[in-house]
Design a protein around this motif. Structure first.
Motif, PDB file in Angstrom:
ATOM      1  N   PRO A   3     -41.741  25.359  16.613  1.00 48.45           N
ATOM      2  CA  PRO A   3     -42.112  25.959  17.902  1.00 48.45           C
ATOM      3  C   PRO A   3     -43.309  25.209  18.488  1.00 48.45           C
ATOM      4  O   PRO A   3     -44.137  24.666  17.753  1.00 48.45           O
ATOM      5  N   PRO A   4     -43.404  25.182  19.820  1.00 47.74           N
ATOM      6  CA  PRO A   4     -44.517  24.466  20.437  1.00 47.74           C
ATOM      7  C   PRO A   4     -45.855  25.156  20.160  1.00 47.74           C
ATOM      8  O   PRO A   4     -45.911  26.365  19.963  1.00 47.74           O
ATOM      9  N   THR A   5     -46.907  24.373  20.148  1.00 47.05           N
ATOM     10  CA  THR A   5     -48.250  24.912  20.006  1.00 47.05           C
ATOM     11  C   THR A   5     -48.633  25.598  21.307  1.00 47.05           C
ATOM     12  O   THR A   5     -48.372  25.074  22.392  1.00 47.05           O
ATOM     13  N   MET A   6     -49.236  26.774  21.183  1.00 41.71           N
ATOM     14  CA  MET A   6     -49.641  27.506  22.378  1.00 41.71           C
ATOM     15  C   MET A   6     -50.750  26.749  23.104  1.00 41.71           C
ATOM     16  O   MET A   6     -51.715  26.299  22.473  1.00 41.71           O
ATOM     17  N   ASN A   7     -50.597  26.623  24.394  1.00 44.02           N
ATOM     18  CA  ASN A   7     -51.641  26.016  25.210  1.00 44.02           C
ATOM     19  C   ASN A   7     -52.853  26.947  25.176  1.00 44.02           C
ATOM     20  O   ASN A   7     -52.712  28.151  25.407  1.00 44.02           O
ATOM     21  N   PRO A   8     -54.053  26.439  24.899  1.00 43.57           N
ATOM     22  CA  PRO A   8     -55.223  27.316  24.787  1.00 43.57           C
ATOM     23  C   PRO A   8     -55.549  28.086  26.067  1.00 43.57           C
ATOM     24  O   PRO A   8     -56.181  29.132  26.007  1.00 43.57           O
ATOM     25  N   VAL A   9     -55.085  27.624  27.220  1.00 42.90           N
ATOM     26  CA  VAL A   9     -55.340  28.325  28.478  1.00 42.90           C
ATOM     27  C   VAL A   9     -54.753  29.739  28.441  1.00 42.90           C
ATOM     28  O   VAL A   9     -55.332  30.678  28.982  1.00 42.90           O
ATOM     29  N   VAL A  10     -53.592  29.914  27.777  1.00 39.91           N
ATOM     30  CA  VAL A  10     -52.935  31.236  27.776  1.00 39.91           C
ATOM     31  C   VAL A  10     -53.312  32.103  26.579  1.00 39.91           C
ATOM     32  O   VAL A  10     -52.826  33.228  26.448  1.00 39.91           O
ATOM     33  N   GLY A  48     -45.502  25.877  25.347  1.00 40.77           N
ATOM     34  CA  GLY A  48     -46.596  24.938  25.200  1.00 40.77           C
ATOM     35  C   GLY A  48     -47.300  24.602  26.504  1.00 40.77           C
ATOM     36  O   GLY A  48     -48.333  23.931  26.490  1.00 40.77           O
ATOM     37  N   GLN A  49     -46.761  25.064  27.617  1.00 38.98           N
ATOM     38  CA  GLN A  49     -47.396  24.838  28.915  1.00 38.98           C
ATOM     39  C   GLN A  49     -48.494  25.883  29.127  1.00 38.98           C
ATOM     40  O   GLN A  49     -48.527  26.898  28.435  1.00 38.98           O
ATOM     41  N   PRO A  50     -49.362  25.687  30.120  1.00 39.03           N
ATOM     42  CA  PRO A  50     -50.421  26.676  30.382  1.00 39.03           C
ATOM     43  C   PRO A  50     -49.902  27.863  31.192  1.00 39.03           C
ATOM     44  O   PRO A  50     -50.482  28.275  32.187  1.00 39.03           O
ATOM     45  N   PRO A  78     -57.646  28.292  34.465  1.00 39.67           N
ATOM     46  CA  PRO A  78     -58.413  27.821  33.296  1.00 39.67           C
ATOM     47  C   PRO A  78     -59.887  28.238  33.343  1.00 39.67           C
ATOM     48  O   PRO A  78     -60.505  28.256  34.402  1.00 39.67           O
ATOM     49  N   ASP A  79     -60.374  28.621  32.176  1.00 33.77           N
ATOM     50  CA  ASP A  79     -61.786  28.970  31.964  1.00 33.77           C
ATOM     51  C   ASP A  79     -62.220  30.205  32.745  1.00 33.77           C
ATOM     52  O   ASP A  79     -63.407  30.372  33.048  1.00 33.77           O
ATOM     53  N   VAL A 101     -57.350  39.648  33.361  1.00 30.46           N
ATOM     54  CA  VAL A 101     -57.140  40.109  32.000  1.00 30.46           C
ATOM     55  C   VAL A 101     -58.516  40.371  31.410  1.00 30.46           C
ATOM     56  O   VAL A 101     -59.427  39.549  31.545  1.00 30.46           O
ATOM     57  N   ASN A 102     -58.674  41.538  30.809  1.00 33.42           N
ATOM     58  CA  ASN A 102     -59.910  41.914  30.133  1.00 33.42           C
ATOM     59  C   ASN A 102     -59.526  42.478  28.782  1.00 33.42           C
ATOM     60  O   ASN A 102     -58.970  43.575  28.701  1.00 33.42           O
ATOM     61  N   GLY A 103     -59.792  41.700  27.734  1.00 35.90           N
ATOM     62  CA  GLY A 103     -59.374  42.105  26.400  1.00 35.90           C
ATOM     63  C   GLY A 103     -57.865  42.194  26.353  1.00 35.90           C
ATOM     64  O   GLY A 103     -57.167  41.241  26.709  1.00 35.90           O
TER      65      GLY A 103
END
Length: 165
Positions: A3-10, A48-50, A78-79, A101-103
């Motif tokens: 499986p693709p690595t999760m993009n850290p943005v999501v 794997g996309q954001p 992002p960020d 998104v909060n928590g």
């Protein structure tokens, strides 16, 4: 194939990932509708996309005939905690909702709602959604809407149990 690595943005939305089934059936109401119940399967994934991919598939609880369908994407700026939810529905509605998104809670409000030229009246003018992961590990969704004839009113509430990660 791995499986693709999760993009850290999501990553802030990773709590939404998986296959979810309504448990118990969802409840729908609106001043212009008879109250109703429905079953729903939700698939939220990534490639794997954001961005997250989603589909919501509702069924009649007794006959299992298809009802409402929608699919789309959830993006994070992002960020930040800013989120965009882009959805196409089998009713002929296409919408962009934005929020934060909060928590383990996502609150979004329609930024734009478009519809096919022959969409059934009354027309939806605004939608709000709240997703949250409750203390039992279940995903809850509450949808409210305003139409050309009704002010903002709760329309749907459903709780889902996770069936696959």
């Amino acid at each position: 194939m791995e499986p693709p690595t999760m993009n850290p943005v999501v990553e802030p939305l990773s709590w939404m990932l998986g296959t979810w089934l309504s448990d118990p059936p969802g409840a729908g109401t609106f001043p212009t509708l008879q109250p109703f119940r429905y079953l729903e399967e939700v698939y939220i994934s990534h490639v794997g996309q954001p961005v997250l991919n989603f589909s919501f598939n509702a069924f009649h609880p007794d006959t299992h005939k298809p009802m409402h369908r929608e699919c789309g994407f959830i993006r994070l700026k992002p960020d930040t905690n800013k989120v965009a939810f882009v959805s196409a529905q089998n009713t002929g509605i296409v919408e962009v909702e934005e929020g934060e998104v909060n928590g383990q809670e996502l609150c979004i409000t329609s930024h734009s709602v478009a519809r096919i030229s022959f969409a059934k009246e009354p027309h939806v003018e605004q939608i709000t959604r709240k997703f949250r992961l409750n203390s039992d590990g279940k995903l809850e969704q509450t949808v409210s809407m305003a139409t050309t004839t009704q002010p903002m009113t709760q329309h749907l509430h459903v709780t889902y149990k996770k069936v696959t990660p």
